[in-house]
Design a protein around this motif. Sequence first.
Motif, short mmCIF file in Angstrom:
data_model
loop_
_atom_site.label_atom_id
_atom_site.label_comp_id
_atom_site.label_asym_id
_atom_site.label_seq_id
_atom_site.Cartn_x
_atom_site.Cartn_y
_atom_site.Cartn_z
N LEU A 47 0.75 -1.09 0.09
CA LEU A 47 -0.12 -0.02 -0.06
C LEU A 47 0.85 1.18 0.03
N MET A 48 0.57 2.24 -0.96
CA MET A 48 1.34 3.54 -0.92
C MET A 48 0.44 4.75 -1.03
N LEU A 49 0.68 5.74 -0.26
CA LEU A 49 0.19 6.97 0.07
C LEU A 49 1.35 7.95 -0.27
N GLU A 50 0.94 8.81 -1.64
CA GLU A 50 1.77 9.77 -2.03
C GLU A 50 1.46 10.87 -0.86
N ALA A 51 2.36 11.25 -0.04
CA ALA A 51 2.19 12.15 0.99
C ALA A 51 3.60 12.55 1.53
N THR A 52 4.01 13.29 2.23
CA THR A 52 5.02 13.89 2.65
C THR A 52 5.06 14.33 4.24
N THR A 53 3.74 14.22 4.73
CA THR A 53 3.46 14.53 6.07
C THR A 53 2.40 13.65 6.59
N PRO A 54 2.66 13.25 7.99
CA PRO A 54 1.62 12.32 8.38
C PRO A 54 0.03 12.88 8.24
N GLU A 55 -0.12 14.24 8.14
CA GLU A 55 -1.55 14.76 7.96
C GLU A 55 -1.83 14.47 6.53
N GLU A 56 -1.13 14.71 5.23
CA GLU A 56 -1.52 14.29 4.14
C GLU A 56 -1.62 12.85 3.96
N ALA A 57 -1.05 11.98 4.49
CA ALA A 57 -1.06 10.65 4.59
C ALA A 57 -2.47 10.08 5.23
N ARG A 58 -2.74 10.78 5.98
CA ARG A 58 -3.96 10.38 6.93
C ARG A 58 -5.08 10.90 5.97
N ALA A 59 -5.18 11.78 5.49
CA ALA A 59 -6.33 12.29 4.53
C ALA A 59 -6.35 11.35 3.48
N LEU A 60 -5.66 10.57 2.89
CA LEU A 60 -5.70 9.82 1.97
C LEU A 60 -6.19 8.36 2.24
N LEU A 61 -6.22 7.99 3.52
CA LEU A 61 -6.47 6.83 4.01
C LEU A 61 -8.04 6.35 3.68
N PRO A 62 -8.79 7.35 3.79
CA PRO A 62 -10.43 7.01 3.26
C PRO A 62 -10.39 6.38 1.94
N ARG A 63 -9.55 7.08 1.08
CA ARG A 63 -9.60 6.72 -0.39
C ARG A 63 -8.90 5.05 -0.51
N LEU A 64 -8.05 5.08 0.33
CA LEU A 64 -7.33 3.81 0.31
C LEU A 64 -8.50 2.55 1.06
N GLN A 65 -8.85 2.90 1.87
CA GLN A 65 -9.71 1.84 2.56
C GLN A 65 -10.95 1.56 1.60
N ALA A 66 -11.57 2.59 0.95
CA ALA A 66 -12.58 2.24 0.06
C ALA A 66 -12.29 1.44 -1.19
N ALA A 67 -10.92 1.64 -1.68
CA ALA A 67 -10.19 0.81 -2.46
C ALA A 67 -10.26 -0.70 -2.16
N VAL A 68 -9.55 -0.96 -1.28
CA VAL A 68 -9.43 -2.24 -0.49
C VAL A 68 -10.61 -2.83 -0.20
N SER A 69 -11.76 -2.07 0.27
CA SER A 69 -13.00 -2.64 0.46
C SER A 69 -13.59 -3.04 -0.71
N ASP A 70 -13.49 -2.55 -1.91
CA ASP A 70 -14.10 -2.84 -3.25
C ASP A 70 -13.04 -3.68 -4.11
N LEU A 71 -11.96 -4.33 -3.55
CA LEU A 71 -10.69 -4.80 -4.31
C LEU A 71 -11.31 -5.85 -5.28
N SER A 72 -12.17 -6.80 -4.82
CA SER A 72 -12.48 -7.89 -5.84
C SER A 72 -12.91 -7.28 -7.13
N ALA A 73 -14.02 -6.33 -7.08
CA ALA A 73 -14.42 -5.86 -8.14
C ALA A 73 -13.52 -4.92 -9.13
N ARG A 74 -12.80 -4.15 -8.22
CA ARG A 74 -11.87 -3.34 -8.86
C ARG A 74 -10.72 -4.14 -9.79
#
Length: 151
Positions: A47-74
């Motif tokens: 798993l990779m998050l394009e971010a240079t600060t913890p805050e930027e990375a945390r902001a991307l976690l919901p997108r990553l969570q949604a992708a992982v939740s829908d992984l089979s279809a994706r």
Amino acid sequence: MSDEHPTIEHPELGTFTRASTEMTDGTVLTHDWYVGSVSSDGAELELMLEATTPEEARALLPRLQAAVSDLSARRRRASDAVVTEFSQGEPEPSELDDAATDLTLETIEVEADGTVILHLTDTCGTHFPEGYWPAVHFCVDGGITQVTVES
């Protein structure tokens, strides 16, 4: 991990750390992303998050969570998109099925703008030359925006 680059914990996705590479001379290069991994269908996915600060990375976690939740279809949409992109004409259903087996997911990347990229590996070595792999880009609304070949 130092206070300069603290780890990030997510209840479902696990621990993320700032990516770095130690060179042979001892120099450490710090990259512009955070990395973690998750198990899916018996395989470890990077798993990779394009971010240079913890805050930027945390902001991307919901997108990553949604992708992982829908992984089979994706995964299937991604392998179908790869075959469609590189076929001459409309691919046969058997070609799509073969690719769904042959092209396995290795990495899920979320870019700073929210684009989710699935990086696939050609497990049989017949679809892409060694050292190259297809990547399928999903925009924020879930549509596929492009299929690329990376090295």
